[in-house]
Design an enzyme around this catalytic site. Structure first.
Site: not given
Length: 153
Positions: A71, A73, A105, A110, A117
């Site tokens: 993912i 952005v 993962e 991060n 999450y």
């Protein structure tokens, strides 16, 4: 006037845009063949604004187990909640075709992604030692999962 952000499913025709976004916004972008394979074999979605991809995600579904593969952005669009929007829309779509649990993962460093999450109900299930390349060699991955539908309360 506010701009409209559209959730769209991607196809192989979107490969150049995925590569460009990945190269400009991910310090360790996927290789071309990774995106090509995911666009062909997996489920890839994006948020589009003014006909430009501003966030992309790739999911793999095996039976009822879903994996978030990637993912991203756009670095110019961060802080708008787009990662959350894309992830929630993608998980909702995938649940409609049978996904019952999502696995992922995430880099140990991060912190914003891990917080997102957790806020969506993911729990930390373990660690993959030295999984990701980093500026200092290798970095651990935190394994996370959640049942679907998401808890968004």
């Amino acid at each position: 006037m506010s701009k409209t952000v559209d959730f769209v499913e991607l196809s192989i025709a979107d490969l150049p845009a995925c590569l460009m976004l990945s190269r400009h916004s991910d310090p360790y972008p996927w290789r071309d063949e990774n995106w090509r394979r995911s666009l062909r074999d997996d489920y890839c979605f994006a948020l589009r604004e003014d006909n430009a991809l501003i966030a992309i995600a790739a999911f793999s579904l095996i039976l009822d187990e879903l994996s978030l593969l990637n993912i991203i952005v756009s670095d110019k669009q961060r802080g708008r909640g787009l990662g959350r929007q894309l992830l929630c829309d993608g998980l909702e779509w995938m649940q409609q075709i049978g996904a019952q649990r999502c696995f992922l993962e995430v880099r140990e460093s991060n912190v914003p992604a891990r917080a997102l999450y957790r806020a969506l109900g993911f729990t930390e299930d373990g660690i993959r030692k030295n999984y990701y390349p980093s500026a200092n060699g290798r970095e651990d991955a935190i394994l996370m999962s959640t049942p679907l539908p998401l808890y968004t309360g």
